[in-house]
Motif scaffolding. Structure first.
Motif, PDB file in Angstrom:
ATOM      1  N   HIS A  48       0.869  -1.183   0.000  1.00 14.84           N
ATOM      2  CA  HIS A  48       0.000   0.000   0.000  1.00 14.84           C
ATOM      3  C   HIS A  48       0.902   1.228   0.000  1.00 14.84           C
ATOM      4  N   VAL A  53       4.541   7.222   2.194  1.00  8.00           N
ATOM      5  CA  VAL A  53       4.342   6.134   3.154  1.00  8.00           C
ATOM      6  C   VAL A  53       4.125   4.826   2.398  1.00  8.00           C
ATOM      7  N   GLU A  55       3.549   0.731   2.991  1.00  4.43           N
ATOM      8  CA  GLU A  55       3.254  -0.353   3.909  1.00  4.43           C
ATOM      9  C   GLU A  55       3.220  -1.667   3.140  1.00  4.43           C
ATOM     10  N   THR A  56       3.860  -2.684   3.695  1.00  9.25           N
ATOM     11  CA  THR A  56       3.884  -3.993   3.064  1.00  9.25           C
ATOM     12  C   THR A  56       3.309  -5.014   4.035  1.00  9.25           C
ATOM     13  N   MET A  57       2.372  -5.821   3.543  1.00  5.72           N
ATOM     14  CA  MET A  57       1.679  -6.796   4.379  1.00  5.72           C
ATOM     15  C   MET A  57       1.743  -8.184   3.747  1.00  5.72           C
ATOM     16  N   SER A  74       2.097  -7.300   9.198  1.00  3.08           N
ATOM     17  CA  SER A  74       2.933  -6.215   8.690  1.00  3.08           C
ATOM     18  C   SER A  74       4.359  -6.692   8.472  1.00  3.08           C
ATOM     19  N   THR A  76       6.551  -4.185   7.258  1.00  2.00           N
ATOM     20  CA  THR A  76       7.261  -2.908   7.398  1.00  2.00           C
ATOM     21  C   THR A  76       6.622  -2.112   8.533  1.00  2.00           C
ATOM     22  N   GLY A  77       7.363  -1.152   9.065  1.00  2.00           N
ATOM     23  CA  GLY A  77       6.818  -0.287  10.105  1.00  2.00           C
ATOM     24  C   GLY A  77       6.533  -1.027  11.397  1.00  2.00           C
TER      25      GLY A  77
END
Length: 325
Positions: A48, A53, A55-57, A74, A76-77
């Motif tokens: 995303h 920003v 984000e990898t899920m 998750s 990342t982050g």
């Protein structure tokens, strides 16, 4: 938005290939995609991107033919895990040793494609066109663009897997035709056989974690009618769902209203607040997702929506108690 902006958005959405006006086959592709995202067993890595920003899920999705199950982890982050059983979610933050669970409007993630479940209704507010072909996560896919007919909503471009109809990518475009959000798979494996419960069960031991939320919140259809309204409603939007729940932080009861134009969703939260609340916060914009807050006669109205900022402002400005409440 000036008169040239819709043309700019149309050209941006259809950049990769000449497009034709939506045919019955294109609308059927959207319908098939929704069913495929709901009923197919798959896992993969999903990214995303919103502004700077990323984000990898890791995603595991399963269906037993009646219910959907999903685990998002998750990569990342901040560490977090989301378990979904239809509209019931269990969100875990292992570093904070906290779990929040309950029924949430719109719990189905972008991955579910639930927002595209009524293509016929979407045609009232969007021009739906075929836009050629592309390749995502090593898989061939068909492009479909949804171009808004006015400045009250964003545009979307989807890439649908040719073999299974799954939504491999969804991009969001603002009023000027500029991309403000990307959602896409980088890897994807589809399973023909059912997945075992262990495939999408939690990987975190939460026995000694703080749990917030408890039982499912009261759903709109089982409780008193809404006490607030948006008058007038921005053109093309209507109330989709409503519930009451308790703010786990303040312990105040609040109402959650979900409005949609068939694709975009705008959430309105109304919570009674005390005398010591902070002054009206400044407007905050975050690319595709916009927010606005104001105080009305002892209530805090917060609007969050994947819609142009001026639309979010209209929802906030036009929120008012229903006469008699």
């Amino acid at each position: 938005m000036n008169n040239l902006a819709p043309l700019s958005l149309l050209l941006s959405l259809m950049l990769v290939a000449p497009a034709a006006v939506a045919s019955a086959s294109v609308l059927q592709q959207l319908t098939d995609m929704v069913e495929s995202m709901r009923n197919t067993n798959f896992e993969g890595v999903y990214v995303h991107v919103r502004g700077d920003v990323i984000e990898t899920m890791e995603v595991v999705h399963a269906s037993d033919g009646r219910h959907e199950f999903e685990r998002l982890t998750s990569l990342t982050g901040e560490k977090r895990e989301v378990l979904r059983d239809d509209d019931t979610c269990r969100c875990t933050w292992p570093d904070q040793r906290m779990v929040i669970k309950g029924y949430f409007l719109g719990a189905r993630a972008k991955i579910s494609a639930e927002r595209f479940s009524n293509p016929g209704l979407l045609q009232e507010n969007y021009q739906i066109v075929s836009a050629g072909y592309d390749r995502v996560a090593g898989r061939d896919c068909k492009l479909i663009a949804l171009v808004p007919k006015d400045a009250l909503r964003y545009g979307y471009k989807l890439c649908l897997d040719q073999d299974h109809g799954l939504m491999l990518r969804m991009s969001v475009f603002n009023e000027e035709g500029v991309v403000v959000e990307h959602n896409f798979f980088t890897t994807l494996t589809v399973y023909d056989e059912p997945l075992p419960v262990s495939a999408y069960a939690s990987r975190i031991d939460t026995d000694d974690f703080d749990v917030v939320g408890g039982e499912m919140a009261i759903r709109g259809e089982t409780t008193a009618p809404p006490t607030w309204t948006i008058d007038p409603l921005p053109k093309g939007y209507e109330l989709k769902d409503y519930l009451q729940r308790v703010n786990p932080i303040t312990q105040n009861q609040f109402e959650h209203y979900a409005y949609t134009d068939g694709l975009a969703t705008v959430s309105v939260f109304v919570e009674k607040v005390g005398e010591g609340e902070h002054p009206l916060p400044k407007m905050r914009m975050s690319h595709a997702m916009n927010t606005q807050t104001r105080f009305v006669d002892g209530y805090r109205v917060t609007v969050i929506g994947e819609a142009p900022q001026r639309v979010v402002e209209l929802f906030c400005k036009n929120a008012r108690p229903i006469s008699g409440y």
